[in-house]
Design a protein around this motif. Structure first.
Motif, PDB file in Angstrom:
ATOM      1  N   TRP A   1     -51.512  10.349  -9.808  1.00  0.00           N
ATOM      2  CA  TRP A   1     -52.700   9.961  -9.382  1.00  0.00           C
ATOM      3  C   TRP A   1     -53.389   9.075 -10.524  1.00  0.00           C
ATOM      4  O   TRP A   1     -53.452   9.388 -11.735  1.00  0.00           O
ATOM      5  N   HIS A   2     -53.923   7.996  -9.850  1.00  0.00           N
ATOM      6  CA  HIS A   2     -54.372   7.056 -10.763  1.00  0.00           C
ATOM      7  C   HIS A   2     -56.118   7.377 -10.750  1.00  0.00           C
ATOM      8  O   HIS A   2     -56.146   7.704  -9.394  1.00  0.00           O
ATOM      9  N   ILE A   3     -56.810   7.034 -11.570  1.00  0.00           N
ATOM     10  CA  ILE A   3     -58.127   7.172 -11.467  1.00  0.00           C
ATOM     11  C   ILE A   3     -58.870   6.209 -10.443  1.00  0.00           C
ATOM     12  O   ILE A   3     -59.751   6.462  -9.574  1.00  0.00           O
ATOM     13  N   THR A   4     -58.002   4.747 -10.447  1.00  0.00           N
ATOM     14  CA  THR A   4     -58.487   4.021  -9.509  1.00  0.00           C
ATOM     15  C   THR A   4     -58.494   4.424  -7.872  1.00  0.00           C
ATOM     16  O   THR A   4     -59.312   4.252  -7.160  1.00  0.00           O
ATOM     17  N   MET A   5     -57.229   5.168  -7.759  1.00  0.00           N
ATOM     18  CA  MET A   5     -57.022   5.533  -6.424  1.00  0.00           C
ATOM     19  C   MET A   5     -57.977   6.504  -6.114  1.00  0.00           C
ATOM     20  O   MET A   5     -58.471   6.832  -4.990  1.00  0.00           O
ATOM     21  N   LEU A   6     -58.209   7.447  -7.011  1.00  0.00           N
ATOM     22  CA  LEU A   6     -59.159   8.716  -6.869  1.00  0.00           C
ATOM     23  C   LEU A   6     -60.490   8.044  -6.388  1.00  0.00           C
ATOM     24  O   LEU A   6     -61.079   8.692  -5.532  1.00  0.00           O
ATOM     25  N   ALA A   7     -60.916   7.133  -7.405  1.00  0.00           N
ATOM     26  CA  ALA A   7     -62.415   6.489  -6.937  1.00  0.00           C
ATOM     27  C   ALA A   7     -62.255   5.905  -5.539  1.00  0.00           C
ATOM     28  O   ALA A   7     -63.409   6.150  -4.838  1.00  0.00           O
ATOM     29  N   SER A   8     -61.114   5.224  -5.148  1.00  0.00           N
ATOM     30  CA  SER A   8     -61.119   4.756  -3.807  1.00  0.00           C
ATOM     31  C   SER A   8     -61.391   5.788  -2.647  1.00  0.00           C
ATOM     32  O   SER A   8     -62.040   5.512  -1.908  1.00  0.00           O
ATOM     33  N   ILE A   9     -60.452   6.487  -3.103  1.00  0.00           N
ATOM     34  CA  ILE A   9     -60.327   7.804  -1.858  1.00  0.00           C
ATOM     35  C   ILE A   9     -61.801   8.586  -1.829  1.00  0.00           C
ATOM     36  O   ILE A   9     -62.393   8.734  -0.802  1.00  0.00           O
ATOM     37  N   LEU A  10     -62.456   8.780  -3.005  1.00  0.00           N
ATOM     38  CA  LEU A  10     -63.709   9.439  -2.933  1.00  0.00           C
ATOM     39  C   LEU A  10     -64.765   8.811  -2.387  1.00  0.00           C
ATOM     40  O   LEU A  10     -65.683   9.215  -1.895  1.00  0.00           O
ATOM     41  N   PHE A  11     -64.737   7.267  -2.761  1.00  0.00           N
ATOM     42  CA  PHE A  11     -65.761   6.586  -1.875  1.00  0.00           C
ATOM     43  C   PHE A  11     -65.718   6.581  -0.263  1.00  0.00           C
ATOM     44  O   PHE A  11     -66.798   6.836   0.311  1.00  0.00           O
ATOM     45  N   ARG A  12     -64.347   6.666   0.202  1.00  0.00           N
ATOM     46  CA  ARG A  12     -64.287   6.982   1.656  1.00  0.00           C
ATOM     47  C   ARG A  12     -64.791   8.453   1.994  1.00  0.00           C
ATOM     48  O   ARG A  12     -65.374   8.656   3.080  1.00  0.00           O
ATOM     49  N   MET A  13     -64.600   9.480   1.053  1.00  0.00           N
ATOM     50  CA  MET A  13     -65.070  10.708   1.349  1.00  0.00           C
ATOM     51  C   MET A  13     -66.506  10.979   1.319  1.00  0.00           C
ATOM     52  O   MET A  13     -67.365  11.415   2.060  1.00  0.00           O
ATOM     53  N   THR A  14     -67.222  10.090   0.317  1.00  0.00           N
ATOM     54  CA  THR A  14     -68.609   9.819   0.242  1.00  0.00           C
ATOM     55  C   THR A  14     -69.184   9.436   1.531  1.00  0.00           C
ATOM     56  O   THR A  14     -70.274   9.813   1.929  1.00  0.00           O
ATOM     57  N   ILE A  15     -68.744   8.513   2.113  1.00  0.00           N
ATOM     58  CA  ILE A  15     -69.078   7.828   3.336  1.00  0.00           C
ATOM     59  C   ILE A  15     -69.204   9.035   4.516  1.00  0.00           C
ATOM     60  O   ILE A  15     -70.271   9.020   5.034  1.00  0.00           O
ATOM     61  N   GLY A  16     -68.309   9.947   4.332  1.00  0.00           N
ATOM     62  CA  GLY A  16     -68.258  11.045   5.431  1.00  0.00           C
ATOM     63  C   GLY A  16     -69.273  11.877   4.947  1.00  0.00           C
ATOM     64  O   GLY A  16     -70.291  12.498   6.166  1.00  0.00           O
ATOM     65  N   ALA A  17     -69.260  12.211   3.842  1.00  0.00           N
ATOM     66  CA  ALA A  17     -70.424  13.215   3.365  1.00  0.00           C
ATOM     67  C   ALA A  17     -71.828  12.915   3.485  1.00  0.00           C
ATOM     68  O   ALA A  17     -72.708  13.472   3.647  1.00  0.00           O
ATOM     69  N   ALA A  18     -71.956  11.462   3.124  1.00  0.00           N
ATOM     70  CA  ALA A  18     -73.099  10.771   3.319  1.00  0.00           C
ATOM     71  C   ALA A  18     -73.709  10.563   4.949  1.00  0.00           C
ATOM     72  O   ALA A  18     -74.913  10.792   4.915  1.00  0.00           O
ATOM     73  N   SER A  19     -72.950  10.707   5.524  1.00  0.00           N
ATOM     74  CA  SER A  19     -72.984  10.650   6.993  1.00  0.00           C
ATOM     75  C   SER A  19     -73.640  11.918   7.457  1.00  0.00           C
ATOM     76  O   SER A  19     -74.693  12.258   8.222  1.00  0.00           O
ATOM     77  N   VAL A  20     -73.094  13.077   6.960  1.00  0.00           N
ATOM     78  CA  VAL A  20     -73.480  14.412   7.121  1.00  0.00           C
ATOM     79  C   VAL A  20     -75.035  14.846   6.415  1.00  0.00           C
ATOM     80  O   VAL A  20     -76.053  15.174   6.953  1.00  0.00           O
ATOM     81  N   GLY A  21     -75.056  14.015   5.217  1.00  0.00           N
ATOM     82  CA  GLY A  21     -76.465  14.205   4.434  1.00  0.00           C
ATOM     83  C   GLY A  21     -77.608  13.324   5.058  1.00  0.00           C
ATOM     84  O   GLY A  21     -78.712  13.720   5.143  1.00  0.00           O
ATOM     85  N   ALA A  22     -77.197  12.293   5.905  1.00  0.00           N
ATOM     86  CA  ALA A  22     -78.343  11.608   6.636  1.00  0.00           C
ATOM     87  C   ALA A  22     -78.800  12.397   7.660  1.00  0.00           C
ATOM     88  O   ALA A  22     -80.035  12.439   7.919  1.00  0.00           O
ATOM     89  N   ILE A  23     -77.942  13.115   8.326  1.00  0.00           N
ATOM     90  CA  ILE A  23     -78.258  13.962   9.448  1.00  0.00           C
ATOM     91  C   ILE A  23     -79.224  15.177   8.736  1.00  0.00           C
ATOM     92  O   ILE A  23     -80.571  15.419   9.420  1.00  0.00           O
ATOM     93  N   LEU A  24     -79.048  15.558   7.554  1.00  0.00           N
ATOM     94  CA  LEU A  24     -79.582  16.819   7.032  1.00  0.00           C
ATOM     95  C   LEU A  24     -81.203  16.226   6.625  1.00  0.00           C
ATOM     96  O   LEU A  24     -82.053  16.855   6.797  1.00  0.00           O
ATOM     97  N   VAL A  25     -81.142  15.157   6.225  1.00  0.00           N
ATOM     98  CA  VAL A  25     -82.425  14.275   5.842  1.00  0.00           C
ATOM     99  C   VAL A  25     -83.148  14.000   6.966  1.00  0.00           C
ATOM    100  O   VAL A  25     -84.463  14.255   6.783  1.00  0.00           O
ATOM    101  N   ILE A  26     -82.501  13.737   7.735  1.00  0.00           N
ATOM    102  CA  ILE A  26     -83.349  13.384   9.219  1.00  0.00           C
ATOM    103  C   ILE A  26     -83.925  14.529   9.845  1.00  0.00           C
ATOM    104  O   ILE A  26     -85.045  14.736  10.410  1.00  0.00           O
ATOM    105  N   GLY A  27     -83.249  15.634   9.730  1.00  0.00           N
ATOM    106  CA  GLY A  27     -83.628  16.952  10.062  1.00  0.00           C
ATOM    107  C   GLY A  27     -84.869  17.388   9.409  1.00  0.00           C
ATOM    108  O   GLY A  27     -85.956  18.170   9.899  1.00  0.00           O
TER     109      GLY A  27
END
Lengths: 150, 134
Positions: free
Chosen positions: A35-61
């Motif tokens: 595991w490289h930190i660059t790889m982790l950062a890249s994967i985490l950004f994609r996971m952030t997109i997913g989590a932020a989608s759920v977060g957006a729904i909560l804020v809209i709630g």
């Protein structure tokens, strides 16, 4: 360059016969990579997109609860003030800071800058660990200011 | 695609919408950096706020407009990000188009809902469902 003679007596499983009949070294798959930190950062950004989608729904709630009036708002606030609600709030802020810092890394690297190993590692470390530090600080100040309590 | 491939500085120019989409993603993410910092400060202000404090915050046109802009740019960016994710993993054209259409629809509805709520809060409208038969 590997040839068929390399692989004929191979016992290691390092070679495979491709559908076209040629013998080729087996490509390393996910679990082979360190595991490289660059790889982790890249994967985490994609996971952030997913989590932020759920977060957006909560804020809209929350916006909806405000628009539906004091009773609806009080109900949402009672839940968000509970231990589970605070945990969700902590997660939301983590996603927010992660989006800003990791998004910032993405923007910088999109210009072609900071792609050499040292600056890429530095930016990746910042965008992986920075959000954790900022989120903890954010919540320490929230508790200290008496805005939330357990 | 029809026509000759066109080149600029010996780099092939995108024949369809790829290059424009790439630029839109970057511009949206760039806009979201200052908006994100502002959102973090606003989140701090509004955490634990009671109903009156929160509605007073929305009564400021600065807050309401900036939150509306943040919502639209953010949801637009997220929808493009999901498009990229879907294109990476779904290769059957029919399924790909269906999923991208569905994701765009969801984020369009979310953006419209945000603007609807923010507008009502900014104008100080009566609590819902007032004006909708109640």
């Amino acid at each position: 360059m590997s040839t068929a003679s390399d692989a004929d007596d191979d016992q290691t499983g390092r070679f495979v016969r491709q559908p076209n009949g040629r013998i080729r070294p087996l490509s390393p798959h996910l679990q082979i990579w360190r595991w490289h930190i660059t790889m982790l950062a890249s994967i985490l950004f994609r996971m952030t997109i997913g989590a932020a989608s759920v977060g957006a729904i909560l804020v809209i709630g929350w916006l909806g609860a405000l628009a539906f009036g004091p009773e609806a708002h009080a109900g949402v606030m009672a839940f968000m003030g509970s231990p589970l609600g605070l945990l969700i709030g902590f997660g939301l802020t983590l996603v927010m800071f992660s989006f800003i810092l990791n998004g910032g890394r993405h923007l910088v690297q999109d210009t072609g800058a900071a792609l050499e190993i040292a600056p890429a590692n530095l930016l990746s470390h910042l965008s992986v660990w920075g959000p954790v530090v900022l989120t903890v600080l954010f919540w320490v100040v929230l508790f200290a200011a008496g805005k939330v309590s357990l | 695609m029809s026509g000759y491939a066109q080149y600029k500085n010996r780099v092939k120019i995108s024949e369809r919408y790829g290059a424009r989409e790439w630029v839109v993603e970057r511009v949206a993410l760039l806009l979201l950096m200052p908006l994100g910092v502002w959102a973090a400060f606003s989140a701090f202000t509004l955490t634990g706020a009671d109903y009156d404090t929160a509605t007073a915050w929305f009564a400021s046109p600065f807050n309401a407009v900036l939150l509306g802009v943040t919502a639209v740019v953010f949801l637009g960016y997220i929808s493009l990000a999901w498009k990229v994710i879907i294109e990476d993993y779904i290769h059957r054209p029919g399924n790909k188009a269906l999923l991208i259409g569905l994701s765009n629809l969801i984020f369009l509805v979310l953006a419209a809902t945000s603007i609807f709520f923010i507008t009502r809060l900014a104008l100080g409208s009566a609590p819902l469902p007032a004006g909708f038969g109640a």
